[in-house]
Design a protein around this motif. Structure first.
Motif, PDB file in Angstrom:
ATOM      1  N   GLU A  25       1.013  -1.022  -0.035  1.00  0.00           N
ATOM      2  CA  GLU A  25      -0.161  -0.282   0.138  1.00  0.00           C
ATOM      3  C   GLU A  25       1.357   0.883  -0.527  1.00  0.00           C
ATOM      4  O   GLU A  25       2.106   1.491   0.629  1.00  0.00           O
ATOM      5  N   LYS A  26       0.265   2.915  -0.360  1.00  0.00           N
ATOM      6  CA  LYS A  26       1.423   3.459  -0.177  1.00  0.00           C
ATOM      7  C   LYS A  26       2.158   3.992   0.790  1.00  0.00           C
ATOM      8  O   LYS A  26       3.231   4.142   0.294  1.00  0.00           O
ATOM      9  N   ALA A  27       1.348   3.841   2.462  1.00  0.00           N
ATOM     10  CA  ALA A  27       1.944   4.234   3.203  1.00  0.00           C
ATOM     11  C   ALA A  27       2.750   3.590   3.260  1.00  0.00           C
ATOM     12  O   ALA A  27       4.037   3.743   4.493  1.00  0.00           O
ATOM     13  N   ASP A  28       3.468   1.850   2.915  1.00  0.00           N
ATOM     14  CA  ASP A  28       4.721   1.712   2.624  1.00  0.00           C
ATOM     15  C   ASP A  28       5.677   2.087   2.273  1.00  0.00           C
ATOM     16  O   ASP A  28       6.904   2.050   2.983  1.00  0.00           O
ATOM     17  N   PHE A  29       5.733   3.343   1.279  1.00  0.00           N
ATOM     18  CA  PHE A  29       6.030   3.587   0.994  1.00  0.00           C
ATOM     19  C   PHE A  29       7.456   4.545   2.105  1.00  0.00           C
ATOM     20  O   PHE A  29       7.973   5.224   1.644  1.00  0.00           O
ATOM     21  N   LEU A  72      12.592   9.210   4.261  1.00  0.00           N
ATOM     22  CA  LEU A  72      12.072   9.975   3.279  1.00  0.00           C
ATOM     23  C   LEU A  72      11.513  10.622   4.630  1.00  0.00           C
ATOM     24  O   LEU A  72      10.950  10.734   5.094  1.00  0.00           O
ATOM     25  N   THR A  73      11.580  12.062   4.063  1.00  0.00           N
ATOM     26  CA  THR A  73      10.147  13.366   5.179  1.00  0.00           C
ATOM     27  C   THR A  73       9.029  13.531   4.894  1.00  0.00           C
ATOM     28  O   THR A  73       8.567  12.394   4.143  1.00  0.00           O
ATOM     29  N   VAL A  74       8.504  13.564   5.717  1.00  0.00           N
ATOM     30  CA  VAL A  74       7.240  13.874   4.968  1.00  0.00           C
ATOM     31  C   VAL A  74       6.260  14.492   4.162  1.00  0.00           C
ATOM     32  O   VAL A  74       5.798  14.392   3.442  1.00  0.00           O
ATOM     33  N   LYS A  75       7.044  16.121   3.824  1.00  0.00           N
ATOM     34  CA  LYS A  75       7.161  16.281   3.156  1.00  0.00           C
ATOM     35  C   LYS A  75       7.014  16.048   1.733  1.00  0.00           C
ATOM     36  O   LYS A  75       6.375  15.861   0.548  1.00  0.00           O
ATOM     37  N   GLN A  76       8.275  15.297   1.980  1.00  0.00           N
ATOM     38  CA  GLN A  76       8.643  14.711  -0.181  1.00  0.00           C
ATOM     39  C   GLN A  76       8.022  13.298   0.142  1.00  0.00           C
ATOM     40  O   GLN A  76       7.318  13.220  -0.564  1.00  0.00           O
ATOM     41  N   LEU A 125       4.697  12.696  -3.301  1.00  0.00           N
ATOM     42  CA  LEU A 125       4.932  11.358  -4.405  1.00  0.00           C
ATOM     43  C   LEU A 125       3.662  10.763  -3.665  1.00  0.00           C
ATOM     44  O   LEU A 125       2.931   9.190  -4.258  1.00  0.00           O
ATOM     45  N   GLU A 126       2.853  10.548  -2.953  1.00  0.00           N
ATOM     46  CA  GLU A 126       1.807  10.282  -2.399  1.00  0.00           C
ATOM     47  C   GLU A 126       0.790  10.128  -3.432  1.00  0.00           C
ATOM     48  O   GLU A 126       0.172   8.517  -3.542  1.00  0.00           O
ATOM     49  N   PRO A 127       0.568  11.205  -4.749  1.00  0.00           N
ATOM     50  CA  PRO A 127      -1.015  10.520  -5.166  1.00  0.00           C
ATOM     51  C   PRO A 127      -0.501   9.832  -6.214  1.00  0.00           C
ATOM     52  O   PRO A 127      -1.070   9.383  -7.486  1.00  0.00           O
ATOM     53  N   TYR A 128       1.253  10.025  -6.504  1.00  0.00           N
ATOM     54  CA  TYR A 128       1.552   9.306  -8.094  1.00  0.00           C
ATOM     55  C   TYR A 128       1.649   8.003  -7.998  1.00  0.00           C
ATOM     56  O   TYR A 128       2.352   7.141  -8.507  1.00  0.00           O
ATOM     57  N   GLY A 163      -2.700   4.578   6.596  1.00  0.00           N
ATOM     58  CA  GLY A 163      -1.622   3.184   6.070  1.00  0.00           C
ATOM     59  C   GLY A 163      -0.538   3.316   7.694  1.00  0.00           C
ATOM     60  O   GLY A 163      -0.878   3.585   8.630  1.00  0.00           O
ATOM     61  N   SER A 164       0.569   2.017   7.280  1.00  0.00           N
ATOM     62  CA  SER A 164       1.317   1.646   8.357  1.00  0.00           C
ATOM     63  C   SER A 164       2.018   2.581   9.389  1.00  0.00           C
ATOM     64  O   SER A 164       2.006   2.234  10.074  1.00  0.00           O
TER      65      SER A 164
END
Length: 311
Positions: free
Chosen positions: A113-117, A123-127, A131-134, A203-204
């Motif tokens: 799932e996305k949250a796993d990334f 990786l910062t929260v901002k980054q 990236l999450e929408p993509y 997510g996770s």
């Protein structure tokens, strides 16, 4: 006094002057020699060519195998389970982060799932938010439990020749979402990441944050406490409730200074004030006993009250 008297130097003065001239010449020669080597090295270094994305080549002052500065960051749909290094670098990830992704995948790791990334080191929260929408996870990498497979038709053991199939086992495959629907809720004090991840938008990453913060608090008394978690998506708060009353676990008369300040609502100065009060006045029978201390205004006392035990 004649001009000869002005320019005349005795023997010792001439020796000192000569020594200074020799040192100056040596220093000047060393400066030009070192500068020439630096320029030559710079020329050789600047001549390193770095391949660009569209086949162009240009000179760069960075080694070509680690050239990341100045590249254009792009945004496009990608699957972290299949994206190659070129795509990951174009997204703005660092080379060492790309290597970590490759190592994770080589070890059998899967982004389900996305949250796993968000667990990618560095990786910062901002980054992640950018990236999450993509991020697009292929259905092939989802857990098999997300499909309800048809059961095999079974003959009754009591009448094996009847040939009648059990209709309960003849259901067609039905896909379902593991997320709860609008109007459904989960208990914030479940303290279980599996339960939290059934909430849309969680997510996770945030499931673990909810669990950790709940344990530090000693349980949740209000859904609004989710606001105290950095960058928490409050649009998901409507799916949470607090159904059970917590048991006070902050033993204010027994815990040491270091143990007291581990609670999210108690800082070092508050913990020290509590310890000093106990030493000077004896046990605390109610938080109102601390109301005369500047560290404990009424709002702080109200926030702490559900967690304090006076045993």
């Amino acid at each position: 006094m004649t001009w000869r008297d002005l320019v005349y130097l005795n023997k010792s003065d001439r020796q000192v002057l000569l020594a200074l001239l020799v040192v100056g010449v040596i220093a000047l020669a060393a400066f030009f020699f070192a500068g020439g080597k630096d320029d030559a090295a710079k020329d050789r270094f600047d001549a390193v060519e770095v391949p660009l994305q569209h086949g162009q080549r240009t000179a760069s002052s960075a080694p070509k195998y680690y050239y990341v500065e100045g590249r254009r960051v792009e945004r496009f749909a990608f699957d972290p389970n299949t994206a190659d290094s070129t795509q990951l670098l174009r997204l703005g990830l660092q080379p060492w982060q790309v290597r970590n992704i490759y190592k994770y995948r080589a070890a059998g790791g899967i982004y389900r799932e996305k949250a796993d990334f968000a667990n990618l080191y560095g990786l910062t929260v901002k980054q992640y938010r950018e990236l999450e929408p993509y991020i697009q996870i292929s259905p092939d990498y989802l857990p098999a439990s997300t499909l309800r497979l048809p059961r095999q038709h079974a003959r009754s053991e009591a009448s094996p020749s009847s040939g009648v199939a059990d209709s309960a086992h003849a259901a067609a495959p039905v896909a379902y979402s593991p997320k709860i629907k609008a109007g459904e809720t989960v208990d914030l004090n479940a303290l279980d990441t599996t339960v939290y991840k059934t909430v849309p938008g969680i997510g996770s990453f945030f499931a673990r944050r909810i669990l950790d913060y709940g344990r530090r608090l000693g349980g949740y008394v209000s859904v609004d406490q989710l606001r105290e978690i950095d960058d928490f998506p409050m649009e998901s708060a409507i799916f949470f409730i607090v159904s059970a009353k917590i048991e006070p676990s902050l033993r204010i008369n027994r815990l040491s200074l270091n143990e007291l300040k581990r609670h999210p609502y108690i800082n070092y100065y508050m913990a020290r004030a509590i310890v000093d009060y106990r030493r000077q006045q004896g046990p605390i029978h109610d938080l109102h006993d601390l109301s005369l201390l500047p560290e404990f205004p009424e709002d702080v006392i109200a926030r702490l009250r559900p967690y304090v035990s006076y045993e």
